[in-house]
Enzyme design. Sequence first.
Site, PDB file in Angstrom:
ATOM      1  N   ARG A  65       0.815  -1.223   0.000  1.00  0.00           N
ATOM      2  CA  ARG A  65       0.000   0.000   0.000  1.00  0.00           C
ATOM      3  C   ARG A  65       0.847   1.270   0.000  1.00  0.00           C
ATOM      4  O   ARG A  65       0.448   2.292  -0.560  1.00  0.00           O
ATOM      5  CB  ARG A  65      -0.934  -0.014   1.215  1.00  0.00           C
ATOM      6  CG  ARG A  65      -2.041   1.054   1.181  1.00  0.00           C
ATOM      7  CD  ARG A  65      -3.011   0.824   2.326  1.00  0.00           C
ATOM      8  NE  ARG A  65      -4.218   1.637   2.183  1.00  0.00           N
ATOM      9  CZ  ARG A  65      -4.519   2.688   2.939  1.00  0.00           C
ATOM     10  NH1 ARG A  65      -3.695   3.071   3.888  1.00  0.00           N
ATOM     11  NH2 ARG A  65      -5.651   3.343   2.756  1.00  0.00           N
ATOM     12  N   ILE A  91      -7.468   7.617  -0.798  1.00  0.00           N
ATOM     13  CA  ILE A  91      -7.384   6.159  -0.831  1.00  0.00           C
ATOM     14  C   ILE A  91      -8.125   5.679   0.418  1.00  0.00           C
ATOM     15  O   ILE A  91      -7.898   6.191   1.517  1.00  0.00           O
ATOM     16  CB  ILE A  91      -5.906   5.697  -0.849  1.00  0.00           C
ATOM     17  CG1 ILE A  91      -5.791   4.165  -0.874  1.00  0.00           C
ATOM     18  CG2 ILE A  91      -5.118   6.263   0.313  1.00  0.00           C
ATOM     19  CD1 ILE A  91      -4.354   3.685  -1.073  1.00  0.00           C
ATOM     20  N   SER A  92      -9.055   4.772   0.259  1.00  0.00           N
ATOM     21  CA  SER A  92      -9.915   4.348   1.366  1.00  0.00           C
ATOM     22  C   SER A  92      -9.122   3.640   2.453  1.00  0.00           C
ATOM     23  O   SER A  92      -8.049   3.086   2.216  1.00  0.00           O
ATOM     24  CB  SER A  92     -11.011   3.403   0.858  1.00  0.00           C
ATOM     25  OG  SER A  92     -11.857   4.051  -0.051  1.00  0.00           O
ATOM     26  N   GLN A  93      -9.685   3.655   3.673  1.00  0.00           N
ATOM     27  CA  GLN A  93      -9.031   2.955   4.767  1.00  0.00           C
ATOM     28  C   GLN A  93      -9.000   1.457   4.454  1.00  0.00           C
ATOM     29  O   GLN A  93      -9.909   0.915   3.809  1.00  0.00           O
ATOM     30  CB  GLN A  93      -9.752   3.214   6.082  1.00  0.00           C
ATOM     31  CG  GLN A  93     -11.104   2.519   6.216  1.00  0.00           C
ATOM     32  CD  GLN A  93     -11.770   2.807   7.537  1.00  0.00           C
ATOM     33  OE1 GLN A  93     -12.580   3.715   7.642  1.00  0.00           O
ATOM     34  NE2 GLN A  93     -11.440   2.037   8.559  1.00  0.00           N
TER      35      GLN A  93
END
EC number: 2.1.1.77
Length: 244
Positions: A65, A91-93
């Site tokens: 990530r 960017i999503s959790q």
Amino acid sequence: MKTLLLLVLSMIAAARDATAQDTECVRERAAMIETIKTYARSHASVVGQQGFSERVLEAMGQTKRHLFIPERSCSIAYADRPLPIGLGQTISQPFIVALMTELAEVAPDHVVLEVGTGSGYQAAILARLARKVCTIEIVPQLAETATKTLKDLAYDNVSVRLGDGYAGWPECGPFDAMVVTAALGQVPPPLIEQLKVGGRLVMPVGAEYGTQHLTVVEKVAPDKTTTRAVVPVRFVPFTRSQGR
């Protein structure tokens, strides 16, 4: 001779720094997975008593990530929170990425559509689970960066397209699963048309500044779908082309 020695010492130091970062990233990524598992246990009504599948957890654990965010910092990348990637996008959790991936029920032979490529992280996760991923991004700079990142990391089964994702990608489909990473008041009809019978679409549905719910749409017949709201969420708004 002195210059050569300095060069060698510099290379050794750089290698040590890279090794130290890799070690930190592995540790932080493992901690991220444990956090996701803990969240899954406390959200059993959403995820199910069995928690996330090993396939999804493995994909999350193998995907770097930190290479999909501007800072490329492991301590930042693997914290369970959304992160800015520039141009008003995020960017999503990790927990939400895992949840959307789990809900999509992606199989090894599937062709998957993603709308909202962003950094390319969600596409990378899906690529580890599916045969082919087609992902659409409307922001040129993000599409360009994601394309390069995915190519550099050898995600050869991912195709990135610049454009308005509302209309889907008919030439790449039909699709076994779809993941939409931006919120809209309703599910775009073209996406339902391109979804195979038996397929699933996962997306946040709701107002831009109001209540949104992560929603699963299942296509149970050519002209019939079922819809269920899973959990409240907060996503960036779905961006359309000008004039739409």
